[in-house]
Design a protein around this motif. Structure first.
Motif, PDB file in Angstrom:
ATOM      1  N   THR A  19     126.654  47.606  29.458  1.00 53.42           N
ATOM      2  CA  THR A  19     126.880  46.171  29.468  1.00 53.42           C
ATOM      3  C   THR A  19     126.569  45.618  28.087  1.00 53.42           C
ATOM      4  OG1 THR A  19     126.259  44.072  30.492  1.00 53.42           O
ATOM      5  CG2 THR A  19     124.530  45.725  30.253  1.00 53.42           C
ATOM      6  N   THR A  20     127.150  44.484  27.796  1.00 56.01           N
ATOM      7  CA  THR A  20     126.919  43.817  26.508  1.00 56.01           C
ATOM      8  C   THR A  20     125.990  42.621  26.640  1.00 56.01           C
ATOM      9  OG1 THR A  20     128.909  42.470  26.821  1.00 56.01           O
ATOM     10  CG2 THR A  20     129.149  44.547  25.604  1.00 56.01           C
TER      11      THR A  20
ATOM     12  N   THR B 118     127.402  39.939  23.830  1.00 53.06           N
ATOM     13  CA  THR B 118     128.324  39.224  24.709  1.00 53.06           C
ATOM     14  C   THR B 118     129.360  38.440  23.931  1.00 53.06           C
ATOM     15  OG1 THR B 118     126.542  39.027  26.328  1.00 53.06           O
ATOM     16  CG2 THR B 118     128.464  37.619  26.643  1.00 53.06           C
TER      17      THR B 118
ATOM     18  N   GLN C 200     122.711  48.324  33.227  1.00 56.01           N
ATOM     19  CA  GLN C 200     121.678  48.056  32.223  1.00 56.01           C
ATOM     20  C   GLN C 200     121.785  49.088  31.111  1.00 56.01           C
ATOM     21  OE1 GLN C 200     117.391  48.750  32.983  1.00 56.01           O
ATOM     22  NE2 GLN C 200     117.109  46.575  32.610  1.00 56.01           N
TER      23      GLN C 200
ATOM     24  N   ASN D 217     120.053  42.104  30.777  1.00 60.90           N
ATOM     25  CA  ASN D 217     119.820  42.361  32.193  1.00 60.90           C
ATOM     26  C   ASN D 217     118.335  42.655  32.361  1.00 60.90           C
ATOM     27  OD1 ASN D 217     119.862  43.000  34.878  1.00 60.90           O
ATOM     28  ND2 ASN D 217     121.053  44.879  34.658  1.00 60.90           N
TER      29      ASN D 217
ATOM     30  N   GLU E   4     123.014  45.874  38.449  1.00 58.39           N
ATOM     31  CA  GLU E   4     123.948  46.679  37.659  1.00 58.39           C
ATOM     32  C   GLU E   4     124.553  45.840  36.540  1.00 58.39           C
ATOM     33  OE1 GLU E   4     127.633  47.591  39.460  1.00 58.39           O
ATOM     34  OE2 GLU E   4     127.651  45.792  40.664  1.00 58.39           O
TER      35      GLU E   4
END
Length: 411
Positions: free
Chosen positions: A302-303, A134, A314, A306, A312
């Protein structure tokens, strides 16, 4: 007077003696075998080097092929000096088999070493296993970011896929092997057809029949469904092969003792094939854990972490490797190789766990099972002693084993 006649002694014919060849232990290695291999290898290498120096030959592959062909010829010649033609054929076939195994092992070791070397710079940092991407922009050093979110995604997706496929796969395999109906034949044909199903088709099927049909979004649950489509035929087909190896005499003995079919399957077939069924699960897991195409169009990317597979999106380790490997940044490529090394280590750990759980063969019990068997044996001995004592005193239990247990508790 009659002259006595001398009777001729019967001739004794000697039976032809059969030459019995001395039996050898094929598991032992003699010093002559080792010397023959070493001598043939050195001579083949020298002759090949001489041919490539004097003749118009070049190339590493050509050198190795020529050297190996000369090695087989020289090795067979050396063995023929001491052994017969049958032994020569045996040695040549053994050399070919060992060479094939060595080539496969070398390729596997080469892949592992290359992946580990390319990703060692990322594996040396602790944050690589705990952080996500992230707060890691492009061109960031390896001290920032990691694959923690991808590890969580892979673990959850494979766990959901195993929960779905293991009961269905083993149940379908038992149904195929223990029944002779038209439905079992259709199921066998369908399984063989699904084995050759391209992985992208499984992803498209889940995307069209689950995501688009119900208006859902990319999620780890959808990716697990796509992986289940890939894993299920592998588990069924391998489990069918394993269950067919169970001796039919065991089932016949169970049926002769009055056991119904479900008890024979539960207490005879499945325990006997436990190790093979664990191998079937491993093969299915190996098929699903490294798939990228189904996950690419069902899970999203995604970064961030999850933890909910229903939300949503993953990411998983194969998808992370696919995305990072296309980056021009060397640090991103190093992260991709590090994630690939972690994926290989995860598969190895799961394989070891599965072998420990299902690696015991028929007749081999765990420590807990041996303790339970010993306790049951002692309890049965005491109950038999109680029964004999009651009969000696003139008492006859009328309610069978249950009544005997009550009497035993009172005593």
């Amino acid at each position: 007077m009659s002259t006595p006649t001398l009777s001729r002694a019967p001739e004794v014919r000697e039976e032809p003696r059969l030459l019995v060849e001395e039996r050898r232990d094929l598991r032992s290695v003699r010093s002559t075998d080792v010397l023959a291999v070493i001598g043939a290898a050195i001579s083949a290498t020298c002759l090949t080097a001489l041919l490539f120096d004097l003749g118009p030959y070049s190339g590493t592959i050509g050198f190795l092929a020529t050297a190996y062909a000369l090695f087989l010829v020289l090795y067979g010649t050396l063995v023929s000096l001491d052994e017969g033609p049958l032994v020569v054929k045996d040695r040549l076939v053994a050399a070919l088999a060992h060479t094939a195994a060595l080539v496969v092992l070398s390729a596997l070791v080469g892949i592992l070493v290359y992946i580990g070397w390319q990703g060692h710079s990322a594996l040396m940092h602790r944050n690589f296993f705990t952080q996500d991407m992230t707060t890691t922009p492009p061109l960031s050093p390896l001290t920032s970011g990691g694959i923690g979110h991808a590890i969580v995604g892979t673990a959850e997706q494979i766990s959901i896929a195993l929960v779905l496929t293991v009961p269905l796969g083993i149940s379908a395999a038992v149904y195929i092997t223990q029944t002779r109906t038209k439905l079992s034949m259709f199921l066998r044909t369908l399984t063989e057809a699904m084995t050759a199903l391209p992985s992208i088709v499984a992803g498209l099927f889940v995307y069209a029949a689950y995501i688009l049909a119900f208006g859902l979004r990319f999620s780890g649950h959808a990716a697990a469904l796509a992986l289940s489509v890939e894993m299920l035929p592998i588990i069924i087909r391998t489990a069918v092969v394993v269950l067919r190896l169970v001796p039919s005499t065991l089932l016949e003995a169970a049926y002769a003792l009055g056991a119904p079919q479900w008890q024979a399957v539960r207490y005879v077939v499945l325990p006997t094939a436990r190790s093979g069924l664990a191998t079937a699960v491993i093969l299915g897991m190996a098929r699903g854990i490294g798939e990228t195409s189904p996950v690419l169009i069902t899970a999203g990317f995604t970064t961030a972490y999850n933890w909910d597979p229903l939300q949503e999106p993953q990411v998983s380790l194969p998808l992370f490797v696919f995305k990072m490997a296309h980056s021009p940044d060397p640090n991103m490529v190093a992260r991709a190789f590090g994630a690939a090394a972690v994926l290989l280590a995860l598969v190895l750990v799961l394989f070891v766990i599965a072998r420990l759980l299902g690696g015991r063969g028929p007749g081999h019990q765990s420590v807990r099972q041996r303790r339970r068997a010993a306790t049951r044996s002692v309890r049965d001995d005491r109950r038999i002693t109680t029964l004999l004592t009651l009969r000696a005193e003139g008492h006859t239990p009328t309610d069978g084993d249950a009544g005997l247990s009550v009497v035993f508790e009172k005593h």
